[in-house]
Scaffold this motif. Structure first.
Motif, PDB file in Angstrom:
ATOM      1  N   TRP A   4      -7.447   0.765  10.468  1.00  9.82           N
ATOM      2  CA  TRP A   4      -8.750   0.722  11.072  1.00  9.82           C
ATOM      3  C   TRP A   4      -9.375  -0.837  10.719  1.00  9.82           C
ATOM      4  N   VAL A   5      -8.848  -1.457   9.771  1.00 11.08           N
ATOM      5  CA  VAL A   5      -9.368  -2.953   9.674  1.00 11.08           C
ATOM      6  C   VAL A   5      -8.533  -3.829  10.732  1.00 11.08           C
ATOM      7  N   LYS A   6      -7.266  -3.344  10.993  1.00 11.87           N
ATOM      8  CA  LYS A   6      -6.533  -4.153  11.909  1.00 11.87           C
ATOM      9  C   LYS A   6      -7.192  -3.810  13.392  1.00 11.87           C
ATOM     10  N   GLN A   7      -7.518  -2.505  13.703  1.00 13.52           N
ATOM     11  CA  GLN A   7      -8.232  -2.468  15.065  1.00 13.52           C
ATOM     12  C   GLN A   7      -9.719  -3.153  14.950  1.00 13.52           C
ATOM     13  N   LEU A  38       0.783  -1.202   0.128  1.00 13.23           N
ATOM     14  CA  LEU A  38      -0.065  -0.070   0.206  1.00 13.23           C
ATOM     15  C   LEU A  38       0.910   1.247   0.117  1.00 13.23           C
ATOM     16  N   SER A  39       0.521   2.266  -0.903  1.00 16.78           N
ATOM     17  CA  SER A  39       1.186   3.482  -0.909  1.00 16.78           C
ATOM     18  C   SER A  39       0.319   4.661  -0.844  1.00 16.78           C
ATOM     19  N   ASN A  40      -1.023   4.678  -1.126  1.00 10.56           N
ATOM     20  CA  ASN A  40      -2.187   5.604  -0.832  1.00 10.56           C
ATOM     21  C   ASN A  40      -2.165   5.611   0.349  1.00 10.56           C
ATOM     22  N   PRO A  41      -2.097   7.027   1.088  1.00  9.23           N
ATOM     23  CA  PRO A  41      -2.381   7.375   2.501  1.00  9.23           C
ATOM     24  C   PRO A  41      -3.642   6.972   2.942  1.00  9.23           C
ATOM     25  N   THR A  42      -4.790   7.092   2.019  1.00  9.08           N
ATOM     26  CA  THR A  42      -6.181   6.797   2.689  1.00  9.08           C
ATOM     27  C   THR A  42      -6.115   5.099   2.901  1.00  9.08           C
ATOM     28  N   MET A  43      -5.494   4.468   2.013  1.00  2.00           N
ATOM     29  CA  MET A  43      -5.515   2.792   2.112  1.00  2.00           C
ATOM     30  C   MET A  43      -4.757   2.416   3.347  1.00  2.00           C
ATOM     31  N   ILE A  44      -3.592   3.082   3.554  1.00  2.00           N
ATOM     32  CA  ILE A  44      -2.907   2.860   4.684  1.00  2.00           C
ATOM     33  C   ILE A  44      -3.513   3.251   5.999  1.00  2.00           C
ATOM     34  N   TYR A 102     -17.829   5.006   5.950  1.00  2.00           N
ATOM     35  CA  TYR A 102     -17.871   6.238   6.947  1.00  2.00           C
ATOM     36  C   TYR A 102     -16.342   6.668   7.302  1.00  2.00           C
ATOM     37  N   TRP A 103     -15.924   5.843   7.621  1.00  2.41           N
ATOM     38  CA  TRP A 103     -14.462   6.154   8.102  1.00  2.41           C
ATOM     39  C   TRP A 103     -13.477   6.896   6.700  1.00  2.41           C
ATOM     40  N   ARG A 104     -13.921   6.158   5.659  1.00  3.64           N
ATOM     41  CA  ARG A 104     -13.006   6.506   4.605  1.00  3.64           C
ATOM     42  C   ARG A 104     -13.383   8.330   4.176  1.00  3.64           C
ATOM     43  N   LEU A 105     -14.876   8.125   4.326  1.00  3.44           N
ATOM     44  CA  LEU A 105     -15.173   9.823   4.304  1.00  3.44           C
ATOM     45  C   LEU A 105     -14.610  10.719   5.051  1.00  3.44           C
ATOM     46  N   ILE A 145     -11.202  -8.514   3.114  1.00  5.02           N
ATOM     47  CA  ILE A 145     -11.688  -8.762   4.234  1.00  5.02           C
ATOM     48  C   ILE A 145     -12.534  -9.884   4.030  1.00  5.02           C
ATOM     49  N   THR A 146     -12.247 -11.060   4.545  1.00  6.47           N
ATOM     50  CA  THR A 146     -12.962 -12.079   4.600  1.00  6.47           C
ATOM     51  C   THR A 146     -13.583 -12.869   5.922  1.00  6.47           C
ATOM     52  N   LYS A 147     -14.948 -13.086   5.932  1.00  3.80           N
ATOM     53  CA  LYS A 147     -15.397 -13.465   7.288  1.00  3.80           C
ATOM     54  C   LYS A 147     -15.148 -15.093   7.280  1.00  3.80           C
ATOM     55  N   CYS A 148     -14.444 -15.335   8.290  1.00  2.83           N
ATOM     56  CA  CYS A 148     -14.172 -16.742   8.908  1.00  2.83           C
ATOM     57  C   CYS A 148     -15.374 -17.572   9.074  1.00  2.83           C
ATOM     58  N   PRO A 149     -15.524 -18.953   8.827  1.00  5.89           N
ATOM     59  CA  PRO A 149     -16.566 -19.628   9.546  1.00  5.89           C
ATOM     60  C   PRO A 149     -16.343 -19.599  10.871  1.00  5.89           C
ATOM     61  N   THR A 150     -17.227 -19.978  11.918  1.00  3.28           N
ATOM     62  CA  THR A 150     -16.923 -19.681  13.369  1.00  3.28           C
ATOM     63  C   THR A 150     -15.991 -20.986  13.693  1.00  3.28           C
ATOM     64  N   HIS A 151     -15.926 -21.931  13.047  1.00  6.48           N
ATOM     65  CA  HIS A 151     -15.109 -23.056  13.128  1.00  6.48           C
ATOM     66  C   HIS A 151     -13.727 -22.954  12.746  1.00  6.48           C
TER      67      HIS A 151
END
Length: 101
Positions: free
Chosen positions: A21-24, A10-16, A48-51, A87-93
């Motif tokens: 935010w994704v990590k948090q 990543l080099s785009n400041p918004t992407m960084i 919303y956070w992007r905006l 971002i991918t949702k993991c099955p609960t197991h």
């Protein structure tokens, strides 16, 4: 809900900032129960956070798109620079993990 994510370089400041935010979110989601009603709500919150992000060059923010695929995947991308956060949702197991390419 458990999630995992992978990113390009990543080099785009918004992407960084979006990656932070994704990590948090990932940490918070795994510690708390039902933080977001579903993946759609998480995608809306990320939008919303992007905006709210105010980089020096607003074109950085405007180039970023957030797409929801069903109730299992969110793609944050800057198509001009070919950067992404998936971002991918993991099955609960399945134990959550972080992939970096």
């Amino acid at each position: 809900m458990n999630i995992r994510y992978k990113t390009s370089d990543l080099s785009n400041p918004t992407m960084i900032v979006m990656l932070e935010w994704v990590k948090q979110c990932k940490q918070y989601i795994e510690e708390e129960d039902q933080v977001f009603a579903g993946f759609e709500e998480l995608a809306r919150q990320l939008e919303y956070w992007r905006l709210q992000h105010r980089p020096k060059d607003m074109r950085c923010r405007d180039a970023v798109q957030i797409q929801l695929f069903g109730d299992h995947e969110i793609l944050i991308s800057d198509q001009l620079k070919a950067e992404f956060i998936q971002i991918t949702k993991c099955p609960t197991h399945v134990q959550s993990r972080t992939d970096h390419q």
